[in-house]
Design an enzyme around this catalytic site. Structure first.
Site, PDB file in Angstrom:
ATOM      1  N   ASP A 178       0.854  -1.178   0.000  1.00 32.27           N
ATOM      2  CA  ASP A 178       0.000   0.000   0.000  1.00 32.27           C
ATOM      3  C   ASP A 178       0.898   1.238   0.000  1.00 32.27           C
ATOM      4  O   ASP A 178       2.088   1.154   0.316  1.00 32.27           O
ATOM      5  CB  ASP A 178      -0.891  -0.029   1.242  1.00 32.27           C
ATOM      6  CG  ASP A 178      -1.715   1.222   1.407  1.00 32.27           C
ATOM      7  OD1 ASP A 178      -2.421   1.603   0.464  1.00 32.27           O
ATOM      8  OD2 ASP A 178      -1.623   1.833   2.486  1.00 32.27           O
ATOM      9  N   ASP A 193      -0.292   5.159   0.906  1.00 32.52           N
ATOM     10  CA  ASP A 193      -0.563   6.144   1.956  1.00 32.52           C
ATOM     11  C   ASP A 193      -0.644   5.487   3.326  1.00 32.52           C
ATOM     12  O   ASP A 193      -1.415   4.543   3.539  1.00 32.52           O
ATOM     13  CB  ASP A 193      -1.862   6.889   1.657  1.00 32.52           C
ATOM     14  CG  ASP A 193      -1.751   7.761   0.422  1.00 32.52           C
ATOM     15  OD1 ASP A 193      -0.883   8.646   0.410  1.00 32.52           O
ATOM     16  OD2 ASP A 193      -2.514   7.538  -0.535  1.00 32.52           O
TER      17      ASP A 193
END
Length: 223
Positions: A19, A21
Site C-alpha cells: 500500500d 498512503d
C-alpha cells in the site's frame, strides 16, 4: 499467527505488495485537510469522517458515510478530491524506514497497490523521494475499492505468484481486510494497523529488514 510490534518474527514470501498512503508515504496532513473540508461541506463530523477515510477510494468512503446519496455525486466529488490532493504535497514525507526498505526491494518482486490514481500515486511518491515500483495497481486498475481484494489479487497475478506466496504491507482497516480476503499474510504498519488483525504489526518500516533468500524467496525479519 498474530504478533505485536514488540515480538520478533520472520516471514518469507515470493513477492511483496505495498500500500502507499500510511504504509510507505505519510500523507496524513493532506488527507486531513481535504477530507475535513469535504466533511464540513456535507455537515458531517470531521473526526467521524477521519475514522473511515483511510484505505478506500474516495467514492467508496463517501458512499459509506452518505448511503442514500446518488453515486454519481460521489464520483464527481471523488474526481475533485483527487485533483485537490494531487495539488497539495505540503507535509508529504516517507514513513520512517521506507527509503531503505524500498532500496532493499530493488530487483525483488514487488508492486504498489494503492487506492490513489496514477497521477496522485506518482505525485506523492515523488514528493516523498521514493522510487516507483515497476508494477503499480492504482484506482484505474480495479473495479472495486479496498476492502475488496481485487487489487492485491491482480498484483499477484501480474507478478506471477499465488496469493499465499505474497505478503501485503498495509496501514488501514480496509487495506488489511483486503489483504486477508485475498488469502495473503499482512504486515500492519503504523498506529492504525494493530487493531485490525494483521499477522504482524510494526510501528514503522525501520522494524523490517529485507533479505534475498537463496531460493529466490524474500526473507522479512521483523524486530
Amino acid at each position: 499467527m498474530t504478533a505485536t510490534a514488540a515480538a520478533a518474527a520472520t516471514l518469507t514470501a515470493r513477492a511483496l505488495l505495498l500500500d502507499m498512503d500510511g504504509t510507505i508515504v505519510n500523507s496524513d496532513a493532506v488527507v486531513e485537510r481535504c477530507w475535513r473540508r469535504w466533511a464540513a461541506a456535507q455537515g458531517l463530523d470531521g473526526d467521524a469522517v477521519m475514522e473511515v477515510v483511510h484505505g478506500r477510494q474516495g467514492y467508496a468512503t463517501m458512499a459509506l458515510l452518505l448511503p442514500d446519496r446518488p453515486m454519481e455525486l460521489n464520483h464527481e466529488d471523488n474526481r475533485r478530491m483527487l485533483a485537490e490532493e494531487t495539488a497539495d504535497v505540503d507535509g508529504v514525507v516517507p514513513v520512517p524506514g521506507a527509503p531503505a526498505f524500498l532500496a532493499a526491494l530493488a530487483g525483488l518482486p514487488h508492486a504498489l497497490v494503492t487506492s490513489a490514481d496514477r497521477t496522485l500515486s506518482r505525485t506523492r511518491m515523488e514528493a516523498a523521494g521514493l522510487p516507483l515500483p515497476e508494477l503499480r495497481i492504482t484506482a484505474e486498475s480495479v473495479s472495486a475499492s479496498k476492502p475488496d481484494p481485487e487489487g492485491f489479487l491482480k498484483a499477484a497475478a501480474e507478478l506471477g505468484f499465488a496469493p499465499a506466496d505474497c505478503v501485503v504491507f498495509e496501514d488501514s482497516e480496509a487495506g488489511i481486510a483486503a489483504g486477508r480476503a485475498a488469502g495473503m499474510r499482512v504486515v500492519g504498519v503504523g498506529p492504525r494497523a494493530a487493531a485490525h488483525g494483521p499477522d504482524v504489526a510494526v510501528p514503522d518500516l525501520t522494524a523490517v529488514a529485507v533479505e534475498a533468500g537463496p531460493d529466490g524467496r524474500i526473507v522479512l525479519k521483523i524486530s
